[in-house]
Scaffold this motif. Structure first.
Motif, short mmCIF file in Angstrom:
data_model
loop_
_atom_site.label_atom_id
_atom_site.label_comp_id
_atom_site.label_asym_id
_atom_site.label_seq_id
_atom_site.Cartn_x
_atom_site.Cartn_y
_atom_site.Cartn_z
N VAL A 192 0.91 -1.03 -0.08
CA VAL A 192 0.02 0.16 -0.03
C VAL A 192 0.76 1.37 -0.06
O VAL A 192 1.94 1.47 0.82
CB VAL A 192 -0.88 -0.03 1.20
CG1 VAL A 192 -1.90 1.34 1.23
CG2 VAL A 192 -1.85 -1.23 1.19
N TYR A 193 0.47 2.11 -0.83
CA TYR A 193 1.39 3.45 -1.09
C TYR A 193 0.46 4.61 -0.71
O TYR A 193 -0.80 4.59 -0.71
CB TYR A 193 2.00 3.61 -2.40
CG TYR A 193 3.09 2.67 -2.72
CD1 TYR A 193 4.31 3.22 -2.20
CD2 TYR A 193 2.80 1.35 -3.50
CE1 TYR A 193 5.30 2.23 -2.75
CE2 TYR A 193 3.88 0.56 -3.55
CZ TYR A 193 5.26 0.89 -3.35
OH TYR A 193 6.43 0.10 -3.43
N GLN A 194 1.18 5.71 -0.18
CA GLN A 194 0.67 6.94 -0.07
C GLN A 194 1.40 7.97 -0.76
O GLN A 194 2.13 8.58 -0.66
CB GLN A 194 0.87 7.27 1.49
CG GLN A 194 -0.11 6.64 2.49
CD GLN A 194 0.01 7.10 3.56
OE1 GLN A 194 0.94 6.73 4.75
NE2 GLN A 194 -0.38 8.01 4.15
N PRO A 195 1.04 7.94 -2.31
CA PRO A 195 1.41 8.87 -3.03
C PRO A 195 1.37 10.60 -2.87
O PRO A 195 0.39 10.86 -2.33
CB PRO A 195 0.77 8.39 -4.47
CG PRO A 195 0.23 7.21 -4.44
CD PRO A 195 -0.13 7.15 -2.80
N ASN A 196 2.76 11.28 -3.05
CA ASN A 196 2.42 12.66 -2.92
C ASN A 196 3.60 13.11 -3.71
O ASN A 196 4.44 12.68 -4.16
CB ASN A 196 2.83 13.07 -1.47
CG ASN A 196 4.19 12.41 -1.13
OD1 ASN A 196 4.99 13.08 -0.92
ND2 ASN A 196 4.08 11.17 -0.55
N LEU A 197 3.47 14.62 -3.84
CA LEU A 197 4.46 15.31 -4.61
C LEU A 197 5.40 16.15 -4.04
O LEU A 197 4.91 16.58 -2.98
CB LEU A 197 3.84 16.21 -5.83
CG LEU A 197 2.98 15.56 -6.73
CD1 LEU A 197 2.48 16.80 -7.72
CD2 LEU A 197 3.72 14.77 -7.89
N MET A 198 6.51 15.86 -4.18
CA MET A 198 7.69 16.67 -3.14
C MET A 198 8.20 18.01 -4.16
O MET A 198 8.27 17.96 -5.40
CB MET A 198 8.88 15.74 -2.97
CG MET A 198 8.38 14.57 -2.07
SD MET A 198 9.59 13.58 -1.51
CE MET A 198 10.31 12.97 -3.14
N HIS A 199 8.90 18.85 -3.53
CA HIS A 199 9.31 20.01 -4.02
C HIS A 199 8.13 20.96 -4.67
O HIS A 199 8.60 21.41 -5.59
CB HIS A 199 10.44 19.68 -4.91
CG HIS A 199 11.90 19.17 -4.08
ND1 HIS A 199 12.76 19.31 -4.75
CD2 HIS A 199 11.85 18.82 -2.86
CE1 HIS A 199 13.89 18.82 -3.86
NE2 HIS A 199 12.91 18.71 -2.77
N LEU A 200 7.03 21.10 -4.06
CA LEU A 200 6.22 21.80 -4.69
C LEU A 200 6.22 23.46 -4.44
O LEU A 200 6.48 23.56 -3.26
CB LEU A 200 4.63 21.59 -3.96
CG LEU A 200 3.87 20.31 -4.45
CD1 LEU A 200 2.73 20.05 -3.80
CD2 LEU A 200 3.53 20.29 -6.05
N PRO A 201 6.39 24.32 -5.36
CA PRO A 201 6.60 25.62 -5.24
C PRO A 201 5.43 26.37 -4.55
O PRO A 201 4.34 25.75 -4.66
CB PRO A 201 7.00 26.18 -6.67
CG PRO A 201 6.23 25.11 -7.48
CD PRO A 201 6.44 23.86 -6.74
N SER A 202 5.71 27.49 -4.09
CA SER A 202 4.60 27.93 -3.32
C SER A 202 3.15 28.12 -4.24
O SER A 202 2.36 28.26 -3.79
CB SER A 202 4.89 29.42 -2.80
OG SER A 202 5.29 30.23 -3.88
N TYR A 203 3.69 28.27 -5.60
CA TYR A 203 2.23 28.40 -6.52
C TYR A 203 1.44 27.39 -6.93
O TYR A 203 0.51 27.23 -7.69
CB TYR A 203 2.67 29.09 -7.67
CG TYR A 203 3.78 28.75 -8.47
CD1 TYR A 203 3.31 27.72 -9.50
CD2 TYR A 203 4.84 29.18 -8.25
CE1 TYR A 203 4.38 27.20 -10.35
CE2 TYR A 203 5.64 28.57 -9.26
CZ TYR A 203 5.82 27.75 -9.99
OH TYR A 203 6.65 26.88 -10.72
#
Length: 354
Positions: A169-180
């Motif tokens: 089981v995974y919890q996908p997410n995005l890293m290094h998101l800029p403020s916008y």
């Protein structure tokens, strides 16, 4: 005395060999390829490095059964060079599998063992066309997000579809998101053989400059994962000025951009670079202002004669395409211009090469 001198010289002679001996280092020796279908061969890719200053030679790779085929470098591998070994299983038996291969090289007297494992399913559905981008056990429908024609003050949404091709089981997410940028994953926990959605929102009021803004974000399987370059997702946004209400008279008096052509076709014909020219003319009744001139990729060089054109004036846009750089780009090579022409606030020029 002679005996000790001979021993000393023997030790000295051995030191350089030991200090610079070949060292075969694997990123990981076990790769889980997840699910596949019956008689649908699957490949595990193993990343290696010759962590020494001497050439490494792989003399043989011996799989544990005829059901697997291994592809490996036959030529000597330079010091500190990275390389890959690929192991393919024919998937002719249903159920879980784990197969090994022994790598024989001059790095050691003992072979290095690698293992690929996974499961062959009778009812497996091949999703490679729907989710062509592979990032570990997770597969995506695309690896680029393009926010086009975003007017200042508005939000725009893009979606990434994510499929769990693994057994955990995974919890996908995005890293290094800029403020916008903000991102929300639903469901938060993605079970094996399930699909989820990453919704990415662009907040244009947090962008400072009109024109093109580019960045990269990275997919993580779980919170706290390290950034991996092979999990990169490119993001581009084209920010336009706020939409203005214009009277018929204001529009009649506005600048009007015309181009001699709207795309460039380049045939390198064996050359490393080629140049083409587009002529820009202001056919309107007021000054044309080209406020931004940008490129979506490297591999292009551009120069513009004038950025401000009085009514009736023309200028030349010179475009030079670099063959080798363009061949390495994932994005489509395009040129972006932002102007004060109300009908052509954003101008995209596509560069097609062969």
């Amino acid at each position: 005395m002679v005996k000790y001198q001979n021993l000393f010289f023997l030790l000295i002679a051995l030191l350089p060999v030991n200090a610079s001996a070949q060292k075969l280092v694997a990123e990981k020796t076990t790769v889980d390829v997840g699910r596949t279908g019956y008689q649908m061969p699957v490949t595990a890719t193993f990343e290696f490095r010759n962590k020494s200053h001497r050439h490494l030679k792989i003399s043989d790779v011996r799989p544990d059964c005829r059901c697997t085929v291994v592809d490996y470098p036959r030529e000597p591998i330079a010091g500190n060079a990275r390389f890959q070994v690929r192991m393919t299983y024919d998937a002719r038996q249903l159920g879980h599998f784990a197969h090994q291969a022994a790598i024989v090289s001059n790095a050691s007297d003992k072979p290095l063992y690698i293992t690929m494992r996974g499961v062959v399913l009778a009812d497996y559905v091949d999703l490679s066309s729907t989710f062509p981008v592979e990032m570990g056990d997770l597969r995506l429908d695309k690896d680029a997000l393009e926010f086009d024609d975003v007017n200042k003050g508005f939000e725009q949404v893009q979606e990434l579809m994510v499929y769990n091709n693994g057994t955990a089981v995974y919890q996908p997410n995005l890293m290094h998101l800029p403020s916008y940028l903000t991102a929300v994953m639903k469901p938060e926990r993605l079970a094996p053989n399930r699909t989820g959605k990453l919704t990415v929102t662009l907040h244009s009021d947090r962008l400072h400059d009109y024109g093109l803004t580019q960045t990269s974000v990275y997919l993580a399987g779980n919170p706290g994962d390290k950034v991996r370059q092979d999990h990169e997702i490119s993001v581009s946004a084209v920010l336009l000025p706020p939409v203005l209400d214009m009277t018929a008279e204001q529009r009649r008096l506005a600048p009007k951009l015309s181009l001699s052509k709207e795309h460039i076709d380049i045939d390198f014909d064996g050359k490393r670079k080629k140049t083409d020219v587009i002529e820009l003319t202001n056919d309107g009744l007021s000054e044309l202002d080209i406020s931004s001139l940008q490129m979506f990729t490297s591999g292009l060089r551009v120069s513009l004669g004038k950025r401000r054109l009085a009514p009736g004036q023309s200028t030349r846009l010179k475009v030079t395409a670099m063959r080798d750089e363009l061949s390495r780009q994932r994005r489509r090579p395009r040129i972006l211009m932002i102007t004060n022409d109300p009908d052509h606030g954003k101008v995209l020029i596509e560069v097609r090469s062969k």
